[in-house]
Motif scaffolding. Structure first.
Motif, PDB file in Angstrom:
ATOM      1  N   UNK A  39      11.001   0.607  83.833  1.00  0.00           N
ATOM      2  CA  UNK A  39      11.325   1.159  82.514  1.00  0.00           C
ATOM      3  C   UNK A  39      10.373   0.624  81.446  1.00  0.00           C
ATOM      4  N   UNK A  40       9.969  -0.627  81.578  1.00  0.00           N
ATOM      5  CA  UNK A  40       9.020  -1.186  80.620  1.00  0.00           C
ATOM      6  C   UNK A  40       7.680  -0.468  80.704  1.00  0.00           C
TER       7      UNK A  40
ATOM      8  N   UNK B  12      13.974   5.223  70.296  1.00  0.00           N
ATOM      9  CA  UNK B  12      13.318   5.787  71.479  1.00  0.00           C
ATOM     10  C   UNK B  12      13.903   5.198  72.760  1.00  0.00           C
ATOM     11  N   UNK B  13      14.167   3.903  72.770  1.00  0.00           N
ATOM     12  CA  UNK B  13      14.751   3.263  73.949  1.00  0.00           C
ATOM     13  C   UNK B  13      16.135   3.848  74.235  1.00  0.00           C
ATOM     14  N   UNK B  14      16.902   4.072  73.170  1.00  0.00           N
ATOM     15  CA  UNK B  14      18.219   4.661  73.363  1.00  0.00           C
ATOM     16  C   UNK B  14      18.145   6.070  73.917  1.00  0.00           C
TER      17      UNK B  14
ATOM     18  N   UNK C 240      15.626   7.475  75.732  1.00  0.00           N
ATOM     19  CA  UNK C 240      15.016   7.581  77.054  1.00  0.00           C
ATOM     20  C   UNK C 240      15.771   6.803  78.132  1.00  0.00           C
ATOM     21  N   UNK C 241      16.341   5.652  77.771  1.00  0.00           N
ATOM     22  CA  UNK C 241      16.920   4.781  78.794  1.00  0.00           C
ATOM     23  C   UNK C 241      18.407   4.515  78.582  1.00  0.00           C
ATOM     24  N   UNK C 242      18.978   5.056  77.489  1.00  0.00           N
ATOM     25  CA  UNK C 242      20.407   4.895  77.201  1.00  0.00           C
ATOM     26  C   UNK C 242      20.799   3.420  77.143  1.00  0.00           C
ATOM     27  N   UNK C 243      19.939   2.641  76.514  1.00  0.00           N
ATOM     28  CA  UNK C 243      20.183   1.218  76.314  1.00  0.00           C
ATOM     29  C   UNK C 243      20.067   0.930  74.827  1.00  0.00           C
ATOM     30  N   UNK C 244      21.023   0.183  74.287  1.00  0.00           N
ATOM     31  CA  UNK C 244      21.033  -0.115  72.855  1.00  0.00           C
ATOM     32  C   UNK C 244      20.237  -1.386  72.577  1.00  0.00           C
ATOM     33  N   UNK C 245      19.294  -1.283  71.641  1.00  0.00           N
ATOM     34  CA  UNK C 245      18.500  -2.430  71.199  1.00  0.00           C
ATOM     35  C   UNK C 245      18.591  -2.541  69.687  1.00  0.00           C
ATOM     36  N   UNK C 246      18.672  -3.760  69.193  1.00  0.00           N
ATOM     37  CA  UNK C 246      18.618  -3.985  67.750  1.00  0.00           C
ATOM     38  C   UNK C 246      17.168  -3.923  67.285  1.00  0.00           C
TER      39      UNK C 246
ATOM     40  N   UNK D 122      15.521  -6.279  65.687  1.00  0.00           N
ATOM     41  CA  UNK D 122      14.849  -7.531  66.050  1.00  0.00           C
ATOM     42  C   UNK D 122      14.568  -7.579  67.547  1.00  0.00           C
ATOM     43  N   UNK D 123      15.490  -7.055  68.357  1.00  0.00           N
ATOM     44  CA  UNK D 123      15.257  -7.026  69.796  1.00  0.00           C
ATOM     45  C   UNK D 123      14.103  -6.116  70.168  1.00  0.00           C
ATOM     46  N   UNK D 124      14.001  -4.968  69.483  1.00  0.00           N
ATOM     47  CA  UNK D 124      12.875  -4.065  69.740  1.00  0.00           C
ATOM     48  C   UNK D 124      11.559  -4.707  69.324  1.00  0.00           C
TER      49      UNK D 124
END
Length: 280
Positions: free
Chosen positions: A58-59, A89-91, A93-99, A101-103
């Motif tokens: 995924x990365x 974009x991460x949400x 494409x990959x259905x994962x939640x990132x903040x 700061x995390x992004x």
């Protein structure tokens, strides 16, 4: 493991802290761990923190999406990546939640950094650029191979009115400066850089002031540009292969006649790689 080696030599924690450039408190904690568990107690357990929620595959996909640019994913207004957009974009494409700061941390991990993007016109013709680089540029260098200089010229104009700067003022009250309401005229400058392998690079320029008034010229004319080229030729005492854009004064009938009178001058026209032409 350097701390363990020093402790085995019966070196006190304050001296260990000085040598390893850590706090004395950390050195005493390491010493206690070493006394209780030996070298193994001081072995690194790897980086702390939670594991990445995206797999290596995924990365790789995320890095490819980022390389495609923001416009390919719907952000066509300013075409810049922000941490908030990357998280979105991460949400998607990959259905994962990132903040946010995390992004940001994830972008650094992927090898990305904040940068000011370079501008490129939408009308850019990549095929014409390739032709100019491979064919026209080869012709330019061939013309200059017999001891000539390759020269690039460009020009700019400036108003003579002082630019608006910053000043201190009371909050809520906009400072005012007094300026003349009349036209202040303009200043034109043309610059030319001359390059030849094995020779000193030369940078020459010509200035021209234009007084204010209706009907008066506000830019350089053909005679101004050719005077700059003549001055460079007198300085270099060598043939000149000149590359400049398709400004109206560069391609006018008067300019063509002036160029034809100078056997030592060859001119190539280029407009940001959109096409090619030459005047001999």
């Amino acid at each position: 493991m350097q701390a363990a080696e020093l402790f085995e030599q019966e070196i006190k924690p304050p001296e260990v802290a000085r040598r390893l450039r850590v706090s004395v408190k950390s050195a005493y904690q390491w010493h206690q761990l070493w006394r209780d568990g030996g070298r193994e107690a001081l072995a690194s357990r790897g980086p702390s923190g939670s594991r990445c929620r995206l797999s290596p595959r995924c990365l790789e996909k995320l890095a490819a999406y980022l390389d495609e640019g923001p416009a390919a994913h719907g952000w066509v207004e300013d075409q810049v990546w922000t941490a908030a957009r990357v998280a979105t974009l991460i949400g998607r494409k990959f259905h994962v939640s990132y903040s946010v700061s995390g992004a940001t941390r994830l972008m650094h991990r992927l090898g990305f950094s904040p940068q000011v993007p370079a501008r490129r016109v939408a009308e850019r013709d990549e095929r014409a650029v390739t032709v100019w680089r491979e064919a026209t540029w080869a012709e330019v260098t061939a013309r200059a191979a017999c001891g000539g200089y390759i020269c690039f010229e460009d020009e700019a104009g400036f108003t003579r009115r002082p630019p608006r700067g910053r000043t201190w003022g009371r909050r809520g009250v906009t400072p005012r400066v007094t300026v003349s309401g009349r036209r202040s005229g303009r200043l034109s400058v043309a610059g030319l850089i001359a390059i030849r392998p094995g020779s000193r690079t030369r940078l020459c320029h010509r200035l021209r002031t234009h007084p204010a008034g209706r009907g008066k010229r506000r830019s350089m004319g053909e005679r101004d540009f050719i005077a700059l080229v003549d001055g460079v030729h007198q300085l270099l005492k060598a043939p000149i292969v000149l590359v400049w854009d398709r400004l109206n004064t560069h391609v006018s009938r008067v300019m063509r006649e002036l160029i034809a009178e100078r056997k030592w001058l060859t001119v190539f026209l280029n407009r940001s790689g959109f096409g090619r032409d030459s005047i001999v």
